[in-house]
Design a protein around this motif. Structure first.
Motif, mmCIF file in Angstrom:
data_model
loop_
_atom_site.group_PDB
_atom_site.id
_atom_site.type_symbol
_atom_site.label_atom_id
_atom_site.label_comp_id
_atom_site.label_asym_id
_atom_site.label_seq_id
_atom_site.Cartn_x
_atom_site.Cartn_y
_atom_site.Cartn_z
ATOM 1 N N VAL A 121 0.841 -1.206 0.000
ATOM 2 C CA VAL A 121 0.000 0.000 0.000
ATOM 3 C C VAL A 121 0.872 1.250 0.000
ATOM 4 O O VAL A 121 0.589 2.224 -0.709
ATOM 5 N N LEU A 122 1.950 1.196 0.770
ATOM 6 C CA LEU A 122 2.755 2.404 0.980
ATOM 7 C C LEU A 122 3.787 2.625 -0.130
ATOM 8 O O LEU A 122 4.186 3.771 -0.371
ATOM 9 N N ALA A 123 4.201 1.539 -0.787
ATOM 10 C CA ALA A 123 5.159 1.704 -1.884
ATOM 11 C C ALA A 123 4.465 2.411 -3.042
ATOM 12 O O ALA A 123 3.304 2.122 -3.344
ATOM 13 N N GLY A 124 5.176 3.340 -3.678
ATOM 14 C CA GLY A 124 4.572 4.037 -4.817
ATOM 15 C C GLY A 124 4.185 5.455 -4.458
ATOM 16 O O GLY A 124 4.473 5.934 -3.361
ATOM 17 N N ASP A 125 3.506 6.104 -5.383
ATOM 18 C CA ASP A 125 3.241 7.531 -5.217
ATOM 19 C C ASP A 125 2.245 7.798 -4.092
ATOM 20 O O ASP A 125 1.347 7.005 -3.826
ATOM 21 N N ASP A 154 -0.138 9.926 -3.934
ATOM 22 C CA ASP A 154 -1.535 10.127 -4.338
ATOM 23 C C ASP A 154 -2.265 8.822 -4.650
ATOM 24 O O ASP A 154 -3.468 8.836 -4.890
ATOM 25 N N GLY A 155 -1.534 7.712 -4.642
ATOM 26 C CA GLY A 155 -2.169 6.437 -4.950
ATOM 27 C C GLY A 155 -2.420 5.577 -3.717
ATOM 28 O O GLY A 155 -2.920 4.455 -3.838
ATOM 29 N N VAL A 156 -2.082 6.104 -2.535
ATOM 30 C CA VAL A 156 -2.230 5.304 -1.317
ATOM 31 C C VAL A 156 -3.693 4.914 -1.095
ATOM 32 O O VAL A 156 -4.009 3.782 -0.733
ATOM 33 N N GLY A 157 -4.607 5.863 -1.329
ATOM 34 C CA GLY A 157 -6.031 5.583 -1.122
ATOM 35 C C GLY A 157 -6.503 4.411 -1.975
ATOM 36 O O GLY A 157 -7.129 3.478 -1.464
ATOM 37 N N GLU A 158 -6.182 4.455 -3.267
ATOM 38 C CA GLU A 158 -6.602 3.356 -4.152
ATOM 39 C C GLU A 158 -5.950 2.042 -3.751
ATOM 40 O O GLU A 158 -6.603 0.994 -3.743
ATOM 41 N N ARG A 159 -4.664 2.097 -3.423
ATOM 42 C CA ARG A 159 -3.983 0.852 -3.066
ATOM 43 C C ARG A 159 -4.511 0.284 -1.747
ATOM 44 O O ARG A 159 -4.625 -0.929 -1.584
ATOM 45 N N LEU A 160 -4.867 1.166 -0.825
ATOM 46 C CA LEU A 160 -5.418 0.693 0.445
ATOM 47 C C LEU A 160 -6.763 -0.006 0.221
ATOM 48 O O LEU A 160 -7.023 -1.085 0.767
ATOM 49 N N VAL A 161 -7.620 0.585 -0.609
ATOM 50 C CA VAL A 161 -8.910 -0.044 -0.908
ATOM 51 C C VAL A 161 -8.686 -1.372 -1.645
ATOM 52 O O VAL A 161 -9.341 -2.376 -1.358
#
Lengths: 198, 198
Positions: free
Chosen positions: A79-83, A85-92
């Motif tokens: 979830v935390l790796a990457g940009d 602004d993408g944390v929300g999408e990756r968390l979902v």
């Protein structure tokens, strides 16, 4: 050796259960941060080294005590790796992957229990805050004063998704492709984490 | 008169209860739209006119059968009056007003019951869809093909708010001023209703 004093043999299932029971009580009453392995060991009548031997660290003991089927420590790096602004999408996305998998049934059982039992509710709250939300908010360096509300808002969206997809089973949410829900709810979670919420 | 045939007196509490029991079964099994007053009356062994006499229309019977403490028919006009872009905020505001009021306790009881009981879950789903979400989506003239998903997403956010504020009692959400939650969750609901969710 306090384990001997209470007559519990270190290797017995009784000992393990006694530790888990003491841990549940400590985590529910004092919260994850204030509960200590030492106090839990004392309450269970065993040596703290035995608790470490069985369960490793406090996170693992907590997860075992609450019977949480998923390990955020293993899941959160993706979830935390990457940009940012993408944390929300990756968390979902990760949230849905876990709940859509076979362990999701245990999640439903836990949610049911938390809704009817104040004690389980406290454990679930502690789990979400300390094991999921805190690491995410830390990673994003969110203003500490805003963390409780932002974390709580994220929890509303995730809990609501779980409720509608797995418990109350609203057709359109229960049958939706994960990608559909990620596209819809990801930006919500992202806004709650780092966006304008006033 | 079928009421006479089954020996139930029209004015007795038994009759009222028999109608409510038949209504709960019909609404849970067939859903709000397919359930008819006529069939419910037949199942309860009374004349349909008696159902109307006691409960008025199907909405009122549904609300009595599910013990829903709030009347969307009375509350929704305040949500729908005004600009289209403000429906999300007004829906969250009215939702919180109802749950923050004394009737909120009944809402918590209902949510608890729905989570542990599949039958109550179906009734709650029917209630949300037909009494709350459908009128809102109708009013906004949302593309019919998108209504189930959009309505379901709105339900995730509202259910999640109720869970965190009233059931699991996450401090930051439970203690927040209503205006804070309206500002945070209103735009979410608005986006789910009319915004880009893909």
């Amino acid at each position: 050796m306090s384990a001997r004093r209470t007559g519990r043999r270190p290797g017995s299932p009784d000992t393990r259960e006694a530790i888990l029971a003491a841990a549940r009580e400590a985590f529910a009453e004092r919260g994850f941060d204030a509960a200590s392995i030492r106090a839990i060991a004392t309450a269970a009548g065993v040596d703290p080294a035995l608790v470490h031997h069985y369960f490793g660290g406090k996170e693992e003991l907590f997860r075992a005590a609450t019977a949480f089927p998923a390990d955020p420590g293993r899941l959160l790096p993706a979830v935390l790796a990457g940009d940012r602004d993408g944390v929300g999408e990756r968390l979902v996305r990760v949230f849905l992957e876990v709940w859509d998998s076979p362990v999701g049934a245990a999640g439903v059982a836990l949610l049911r229990s938390a809704v009817s039992n104040d004690w389980t509710a406290r454990l679930l709250r502690e789990f979400l805050v300390t094991q999921v939300l805190r690491p995410v908010l830390d990673h994003l360096a969110v203003d500490p004063a805003q963390r409780p509300l932002r974390g709580g808002l994220v929890a509303t969206q995730l809990a609501g998704l779980a409720m509608m997809r797995y418990v109350l089973r609203f057709d359109a949410v229960a049958d939706a492709e994960p990608a559909t829900l990620v596209a819809a709810a990801g930006p919500t979670v992202q806004r709650y984490l780092t966006g304008d919420i006033t």
